[in-house]
Design a protein around this motif. Structure first.
Motif, PDB file in Angstrom:
ATOM      1  N   SER A 538     -22.589  74.114 130.098  1.00  0.00           N
ATOM      2  CA  SER A 538     -21.492  73.442 129.395  1.00  0.00           C
ATOM      3  C   SER A 538     -21.602  71.931 129.520  1.00  0.00           C
ATOM      4  O   SER A 538     -21.457  71.196 128.530  1.00  0.00           O
ATOM      5  CB  SER A 538     -20.143  73.911 129.959  1.00  0.00           C
ATOM      6  N   MET A 539     -21.865  71.448 130.723  1.00  0.00           N
ATOM      7  CA  MET A 539     -21.920  70.009 130.935  1.00  0.00           C
ATOM      8  C   MET A 539     -23.124  69.383 130.237  1.00  0.00           C
ATOM      9  O   MET A 539     -23.004  68.327 129.593  1.00  0.00           O
ATOM     10  CB  MET A 539     -21.970  69.705 132.432  1.00  0.00           C
ATOM     11  N   ASP A 540     -24.289  70.027 130.330  1.00  0.00           N
ATOM     12  CA  ASP A 540     -25.483  69.495 129.673  1.00  0.00           C
ATOM     13  C   ASP A 540     -25.320  69.494 128.161  1.00  0.00           C
ATOM     14  O   ASP A 540     -25.760  68.567 127.480  1.00  0.00           O
ATOM     15  CB  ASP A 540     -26.712  70.325 130.067  1.00  0.00           C
ATOM     16  N   PHE A 541     -24.692  70.550 127.640  1.00  0.00           N
ATOM     17  CA  PHE A 541     -24.461  70.639 126.196  1.00  0.00           C
ATOM     18  C   PHE A 541     -23.536  69.513 125.730  1.00  0.00           C
ATOM     19  O   PHE A 541     -23.817  68.831 124.743  1.00  0.00           O
ATOM     20  CB  PHE A 541     -23.850  72.002 125.870  1.00  0.00           C
ATOM     21  N   THR A 542     -22.431  69.314 126.469  1.00  0.00           N
ATOM     22  CA  THR A 542     -21.482  68.258 126.106  1.00  0.00           C
ATOM     23  C   THR A 542     -22.132  66.884 126.170  1.00  0.00           C
ATOM     24  O   THR A 542     -21.923  66.048 125.288  1.00  0.00           O
ATOM     25  CB  THR A 542     -20.256  68.301 127.048  1.00  0.00           C
ATOM     26  N   ASP A 543     -22.918  66.651 127.208  1.00  0.00           N
ATOM     27  CA  ASP A 543     -23.603  65.354 127.340  1.00  0.00           C
ATOM     28  C   ASP A 543     -24.570  65.124 126.177  1.00  0.00           C
ATOM     29  O   ASP A 543     -24.648  64.016 125.640  1.00  0.00           O
ATOM     30  CB  ASP A 543     -24.366  65.291 128.665  1.00  0.00           C
ATOM     31  N   LYS A 544     -25.284  66.171 125.796  1.00  0.00           N
ATOM     32  CA  LYS A 544     -26.242  66.037 124.694  1.00  0.00           C
ATOM     33  C   LYS A 544     -25.530  65.799 123.376  1.00  0.00           C
ATOM     34  O   LYS A 544     -25.990  64.988 122.555  1.00  0.00           O
ATOM     35  CB  LYS A 544     -27.107  67.303 124.616  1.00  0.00           C
ATOM     36  N   ILE A 545     -24.410  66.483 123.178  1.00  0.00           N
ATOM     37  CA  ILE A 545     -23.617  66.269 121.963  1.00  0.00           C
ATOM     38  C   ILE A 545     -23.151  64.811 121.898  1.00  0.00           C
ATOM     39  O   ILE A 545     -23.242  64.149 120.860  1.00  0.00           O
ATOM     40  CB  ILE A 545     -22.396  67.212 121.935  1.00  0.00           C
ATOM     41  N   GLY A 546     -22.629  64.300 123.026  1.00  0.00           N
ATOM     42  CA  GLY A 546     -22.165  62.917 123.061  1.00  0.00           C
ATOM     43  C   GLY A 546     -23.273  61.931 122.751  1.00  0.00           C
ATOM     44  O   GLY A 546     -23.073  60.961 122.008  1.00  0.00           O
ATOM     45  N   ASP A 547     -24.473  62.182 123.295  1.00  0.00           N
ATOM     46  CA  ASP A 547     -25.606  61.296 123.030  1.00  0.00           C
ATOM     47  C   ASP A 547     -26.056  61.372 121.572  1.00  0.00           C
ATOM     48  O   ASP A 547     -26.655  60.420 121.045  1.00  0.00           O
ATOM     49  CB  ASP A 547     -26.791  61.669 123.936  1.00  0.00           C
ATOM     50  N   SER A 548     -25.796  62.499 120.919  1.00  0.00           N
ATOM     51  CA  SER A 548     -26.260  62.708 119.546  1.00  0.00           C
ATOM     52  C   SER A 548     -25.364  62.054 118.504  1.00  0.00           C
ATOM     53  O   SER A 548     -25.798  61.833 117.372  1.00  0.00           O
ATOM     54  CB  SER A 548     -26.356  64.205 119.242  1.00  0.00           C
ATOM     55  N   VAL A 549     -24.119  61.776 118.867  1.00  0.00           N
ATOM     56  CA  VAL A 549     -23.157  61.291 117.874  1.00  0.00           C
ATOM     57  C   VAL A 549     -23.628  60.016 117.160  1.00  0.00           C
ATOM     58  O   VAL A 549     -23.652  59.973 115.924  1.00  0.00           O
ATOM     59  CB  VAL A 549     -21.765  61.096 118.513  1.00  0.00           C
ATOM     60  N   PRO A 550     -24.002  58.943 117.883  1.00  0.00           N
ATOM     61  CA  PRO A 550     -24.392  57.711 117.166  1.00  0.00           C
ATOM     62  C   PRO A 550     -25.556  57.896 116.185  1.00  0.00           C
ATOM     63  O   PRO A 550     -25.440  57.492 115.028  1.00  0.00           O
ATOM     64  CB  PRO A 550     -24.742  56.747 118.314  1.00  0.00           C
ATOM     65  N   PRO A 551     -26.696  58.510 116.603  1.00  0.00           N
ATOM     66  CA  PRO A 551     -27.781  58.646 115.634  1.00  0.00           C
ATOM     67  C   PRO A 551     -27.448  59.543 114.443  1.00  0.00           C
ATOM     68  O   PRO A 551     -27.848  59.261 113.319  1.00  0.00           O
ATOM     69  CB  PRO A 551     -28.941  59.236 116.460  1.00  0.00           C
ATOM     70  N   VAL A 552     -26.690  60.626 114.698  1.00  0.00           N
ATOM     71  CA  VAL A 552     -26.331  61.519 113.591  1.00  0.00           C
ATOM     72  C   VAL A 552     -25.405  60.811 112.608  1.00  0.00           C
ATOM     73  O   VAL A 552     -25.622  60.846 111.388  1.00  0.00           O
ATOM     74  CB  VAL A 552     -25.677  62.816 114.120  1.00  0.00           C
ATOM     75  N   PHE A 553     -24.371  60.154 113.118  1.00  0.00           N
ATOM     76  CA  PHE A 553     -23.443  59.425 112.249  1.00  0.00           C
ATOM     77  C   PHE A 553     -24.202  58.361 111.452  1.00  0.00           C
ATOM     78  O   PHE A 553     -23.998  58.216 110.238  1.00  0.00           O
ATOM     79  CB  PHE A 553     -22.337  58.771 113.078  1.00  0.00           C
ATOM     80  N   ALA A 554     -25.054  57.600 112.122  1.00  0.00           N
ATOM     81  CA  ALA A 554     -25.779  56.520 111.452  1.00  0.00           C
ATOM     82  C   ALA A 554     -26.696  57.069 110.365  1.00  0.00           C
ATOM     83  O   ALA A 554     -26.749  56.536 109.249  1.00  0.00           O
ATOM     84  CB  ALA A 554     -26.592  55.727 112.479  1.00  0.00           C
ATOM     85  N   PHE A 555     -27.409  58.149 110.668  1.00  0.00           N
ATOM     86  CA  PHE A 555     -28.330  58.731 109.693  1.00  0.00           C
ATOM     87  C   PHE A 555     -27.585  59.233 108.456  1.00  0.00           C
ATOM     88  O   PHE A 555     -27.965  58.933 107.315  1.00  0.00           O
ATOM     89  CB  PHE A 555     -29.098  59.879 110.337  1.00  0.00           C
ATOM     90  N   VAL A 556     -26.535  60.017 108.673  1.00  0.00           N
ATOM     91  CA  VAL A 556     -25.808  60.612 107.553  1.00  0.00           C
ATOM     92  C   VAL A 556     -25.174  59.540 106.679  1.00  0.00           C
ATOM     93  O   VAL A 556     -25.303  59.564 105.445  1.00  0.00           O
ATOM     94  CB  VAL A 556     -24.735  61.598 108.069  1.00  0.00           C
ATOM     95  N   VAL A 557     -24.498  58.571 107.289  1.00  0.00           N
ATOM     96  CA  VAL A 557     -23.823  57.522 106.524  1.00  0.00           C
ATOM     97  C   VAL A 557     -24.840  56.656 105.773  1.00  0.00           C
ATOM     98  O   VAL A 557     -24.665  56.356 104.583  1.00  0.00           O
ATOM     99  CB  VAL A 557     -22.946  56.647 107.449  1.00  0.00           C
ATOM    100  N   ALA A 558     -25.915  56.272 106.443  1.00  0.00           N
ATOM    101  CA  ALA A 558     -26.908  55.387 105.819  1.00  0.00           C
ATOM    102  C   ALA A 558     -27.580  56.056 104.622  1.00  0.00           C
ATOM    103  O   ALA A 558     -27.710  55.447 103.543  1.00  0.00           O
ATOM    104  CB  ALA A 558     -27.954  54.968 106.854  1.00  0.00           C
ATOM    105  N   PHE A 559     -27.988  57.307 104.788  1.00  0.00           N
ATOM    106  CA  PHE A 559     -28.686  57.966 103.687  1.00  0.00           C
ATOM    107  C   PHE A 559     -27.740  58.368 102.567  1.00  0.00           C
ATOM    108  O   PHE A 559     -28.134  58.347 101.389  1.00  0.00           O
ATOM    109  CB  PHE A 559     -29.462  59.180 104.210  1.00  0.00           C
ATOM    110  N   ALA A 560     -26.510  58.721 102.897  1.00  0.00           N
ATOM    111  CA  ALA A 560     -25.529  59.011 101.839  1.00  0.00           C
ATOM    112  C   ALA A 560     -25.263  57.746 101.025  1.00  0.00           C
ATOM    113  O   ALA A 560     -25.168  57.797  99.785  1.00  0.00           O
ATOM    114  CB  ALA A 560     -24.239  59.537 102.456  1.00  0.00           C
ATOM    115  N   PHE A 561     -25.135  56.624 101.711  1.00  0.00           N
ATOM    116  CA  PHE A 561     -24.931  55.352 101.022  1.00  0.00           C
ATOM    117  C   PHE A 561     -26.105  55.054 100.088  1.00  0.00           C
ATOM    118  O   PHE A 561     -25.920  54.680  98.919  1.00  0.00           O
ATOM    119  CB  PHE A 561     -24.780  54.227 102.053  1.00  0.00           C
ATOM    120  N   LEU A 562     -27.322  55.227 100.583  1.00  0.00           N
ATOM    121  CA  LEU A 562     -28.505  54.952  99.772  1.00  0.00           C
ATOM    122  C   LEU A 562     -28.567  55.865  98.552  1.00  0.00           C
ATOM    123  O   LEU A 562     -28.877  55.425  97.438  1.00  0.00           O
ATOM    124  CB  LEU A 562     -29.765  55.126 100.631  1.00  0.00           C
TER     125      LEU A 562
END
Length: 762
Positions: A538-562
């Protein structure tokens, strides 16, 4: 362009341009080939997928970090194929009876005899031999293993459960409760397996019923459902093949069904509605079909690519289940998109007027003679466009107000009682065992790997770790050690202080990892000792999810904008599309926080006392909602842009675009809301939260965003909607499909002078 308003409604008014128009035109001309090829594709995909078989995720792939490392060591050593462990708690809840008393010992003996008598268990361990007596002396724990393959143990554990229940029935003054890997999985499968099946099986009839109301004809209603289901079936086969490279899961399959049904129905709905609208306007069948191909077909392609890009964001998480869901949904969207622009035009060409067959007498078509415009939305839009500032302020303010609670959004991996409720016997047993033996049902697993696991140095380090874990307060003890000399592995089972209290258990785990291990096991050169277990997962999963938020948000928003920038050649539309979608997602987060975290209205959805949002949901919702929101946005703005290119003012184009698309967007949204709401009725809190979040977001997006805020904002921006800076004029032109269309005249009180929107159709 103004002369286009007076053109006769005859064939040949479409100058085929672009991929969508070309594909639709070819499909209509070679209709039997297109239909036959699609059916052959679906059958071949299913057959090949069935032959290949699906390869599912392993435990080491599902959760990264130390948990995954621990599982990998056990897998490589062949130690993860061990028997499924079970335990029975015998507890004197009151009175003076102690575990050492003869009467209590007799009941423990009955439990041992009962489970051994089933012939399904092995290695039965008496609590008196193992020292499994609680600190207060009122509880004892009988441990044993299920015989045979642990994968089939849940199917064979029922006689053991019944034997334990029989002992409980004879001794009402004691608690006799069973918990373990096999018994808990059986309860889960029995309680929630049919739950999921009902939800999945209900989705199709619900979608068909809503489409019947929308179209008023059985054949027209069946087409979207058939397209969506054949796309899903074909993708199921393709996913099985791909799973040999990227492993899949049941969760990925369920999400694939949801998304596949949503976009498959949407794309077919967009296409079919446009074709019917053009025929109503007076075009012959072939011209109506070519117009639909060049306009709605293009919107489907742009929307599909945008949704695929959004789903690709899940690949950046590094989490097995997310990567499986991302790839599976990308594939089903691609297949549904391809089917919509190929086989659908062929079917419409074959059916012709027969698409109206099976009319429902009391569902008469509305809006005929109004150019496909919705009277209800035309009335709403009139008020929005008269006072766009007020409309934007009210709608935007309401969405911001809904989003504000999300600032305090609290994510967590839900405990067993939070996820399933405390009504199930297995949950009560888990809680009772944890109280009597803190951390007992879910100990941390320290997997020690060394070249010589029996060396004095390693044995001393293991003993030092065990003592320090208790001394530092991370574990109440005792620490059990399993030595596997041949494999060079030792497994330490460490009960965590905190038990079912997730926060305290995770704090204990951090002490083990950061303080106890470095000074003991960490001192031995060449030794590795990752710490796993359910709390670690549970803890490792939550930590990995938290680390993933910035790159996922940036990728989705940037490519949708493009993609929006390339598809509409407008910087303004690209920016507003991102802002509006973020507002929609933010409002969904706020609703989840209000209902599931703060408990407002939680009783209406059976979510009392949860107090948190499941850790994986915010990121999952962001990706799914961003993709589905773009689906509507592309369709609506494409229609507005099309009208603008035919000479209407921006205000007139907005009015025409919204009112002509509102009906189909509403129908599509109602289907998605209904399907997602079904998942909101499931017993598992994580599925309930997912269903409520998706349903609320889609409803808000299709009504407040697309029906009020979008037209208000575009009205305020006026000609700036079509702004493309000169320094971006080098961008490739992906907007030409609509330029080749001259559909039926668009009603407008004052015909404007021909205007080519800045940056559009260059």
């Amino acid at each position: 362009m103004a002369s286009a308003h007076g053109r006769a409604r005859t064939a040949g008014t479409v100058r085929g341009q672009g991929i969508a128009a070309a594909m639709g035109g070819w499909s209509a001309r070679h209709r039997w080939t297109a239909v036959g090829s699609w059916l052959l594709f679906v059958v071949l995909a299913l057959v090949i997928g069935s032959m290949a078989g699906r390869v599912d995720l392993t435990d080491r792939e599902e959760v990264p970090g130390e948990f995954g490392q621990a599982v990998a060591i056990l897998d490589d050593a062949g130690l993860n194929d061990g028997p499924a462990g079970e335990m029975v708690l015998v507890q004197a809840a009151g009175g003076s009876l102690k575990a050492t008393d003869p009467a209590f010992r007799a009941v423990v003996g009955e439990v041992v005899a009962a489970v051994e008598g089933t012939g399904e268990v092995a290695s039965v361990e008496s609590p008196y031999d193992a020292g499994a007596i609680s600190e207060d002396g009122r509880s004892a724990l009988v441990r044993f293993d299920m015989r045979g393959d642990p994968q089939t143990a849940p199917d064979r554990v029922e006689p053991v459960v019944e034997a334990v229940s029989g002992v409980q029935d004879k001794h009402k003054d004691l608690k006799v409760e069973q918990f373990g890997a096999a018994s808990s999985e059986k309860v889960f499968n029995d309680a929630f397996g049919s739950d999921f099946q009902r939800a999945e099986y209900s989705a199709l009839p619900v979608a068909l019923g809503i489409l019947l109301i929308a179209f008023g004809a059985l054949v027209a209603a069946l087409l979207p459902v058939l397209l969506a289901m054949t796309a899903f079936l074909a993708t199921t086969g393709l996913v099985a093949v791909v799973s040999h490279t990227v492993h899949m899961s049941d969760t990925a399959n369920s999400v694939m069904l949801l998304v596949g049904l949503a976009v498959g129905v949407d794309y077919c709905l967009f296409y079919l509605r446009r074709e019917r609208e053009e025929r109503e306007a007076g075009h012959d069948a072939q011209t109506a079909l070519r117009i639909a191909a060049a306009t709605s077909g293009r919107a489907v392609l742009v929307s599909g690519v945008t949704v695929i890009v959004a789903m690709a964001g899940m690949l950046f998480t590094g989490i097995g289940d997310f990567k499986a869901m991302g790839l599976a949904t990308m594939m089903v969207v691609a297949v549904a998109m391809f089917g919509s622009v190929t086989v659908l035009p062929a079917l419409l060409s074959l059916l012709g007027e027969r698409v109206e067959k099976g009319r429902i007498p009391f569902l008469r078509r509305r809006g005929k003679g109004t150019g496909g415009e919705s009277r209800v939305w035309r009335a709403i839009l009139g008020g929005v466009l008269r006072r766009p500032v007020v409309a934007a302020a009210v709608a935007g303010g309401a969405l911001v107000a809904l989003a504000v609670p999300a600032v305090g959004l609290n994510t967590a991996n839900l405990t067993l009682s939070q996820e399933l409720g405390d009504g199930l016997p297995i949950v009560r047993a888990y809680e009772d065992i944890n109280k009597a033996f803190p951390g007992g049902p879910d100990p941390a697993q320290v997997v020690v790997k060394a070249s010589d696991i029996t060396s004095p140095e390693v044995r001393q380090a293991i003993d030092a770790f065990s003592r320090a874990a208790v001394a530092e307060g991370a574990s109440p003890g005792p620490v059990e050690t399993e030595l596997h000399e041949k494999e060079g592995v030792a497994v330490l089972k460490v009960p965590l202080t905190g038990g079912t209290d997730e926060e305290r258990a995770e704090a204990s785990l951090k002490v083990l990892r950061d303080e106890v291990r470095p000074g003991t096991l960490g001192e031995v050169a060449g030794l590795t000792a990752p710490i796993g277990g359910s709390t670690a997962a549970s803890m490792d999963f939550t930590d990995k999810i938290g680390d993933s938020v910035p790159p996922v948000f940036a990728f989705v928003v940037a490519f949708a904008f493009l993609l929006m920038l390339l598809s509409f050649r407008s910087l303004t539309i690209a920016i507003t599309s991102i802002v509006l979608n973020l507002l929609s997602v933010g409002a969904a987060y706020g609703i989840l926080t209000i209902v599931f975290q703060h408990g407002w209205g939680a009783g209406l959805v059976g979510a009392e006392g949860v107090g948190a949002i499941v850790a994986w949901l915010p990121l999952f919702l962001f990706v799914i909602l961003f993709g589905l929101s773009m689906d509507y946005h592309v369709f609506v703005v494409s229609r507005i842009r099309e009208a603008r290119m035919r000479g209407l003012t921006t205000q007139g184009a907005i009015r025409h675009g919204i009112t002509t698309t509102a009906g189909v967007v509403t129908s599509a949204a109602v289907i998605m809301v209904a399907v997602f709401a079904i998942f909101g009725t499931l017993s598992m809190q994580s599925m309930k939260q997912m269903g409520v979040g998706l349903a609320a977001a889609v409803l808000i997006d299709a009504t407040v965003i697309r029906g009020v805020l979008l037209p208000a904002v575009m009205s305020l921006l006026g000609e700036r909607n079509w702004y493309l800076p000169k320094w971006l004029s080098w961008l490739p032109d992906m907007t030409h499909d609509e330029a080749g269309v001259a559909p039926a005249p668009v009603r407008q009180a004052t015909a404007p002078a021909p205007v080519e929107p800045s940056g559009v159709g260059r």
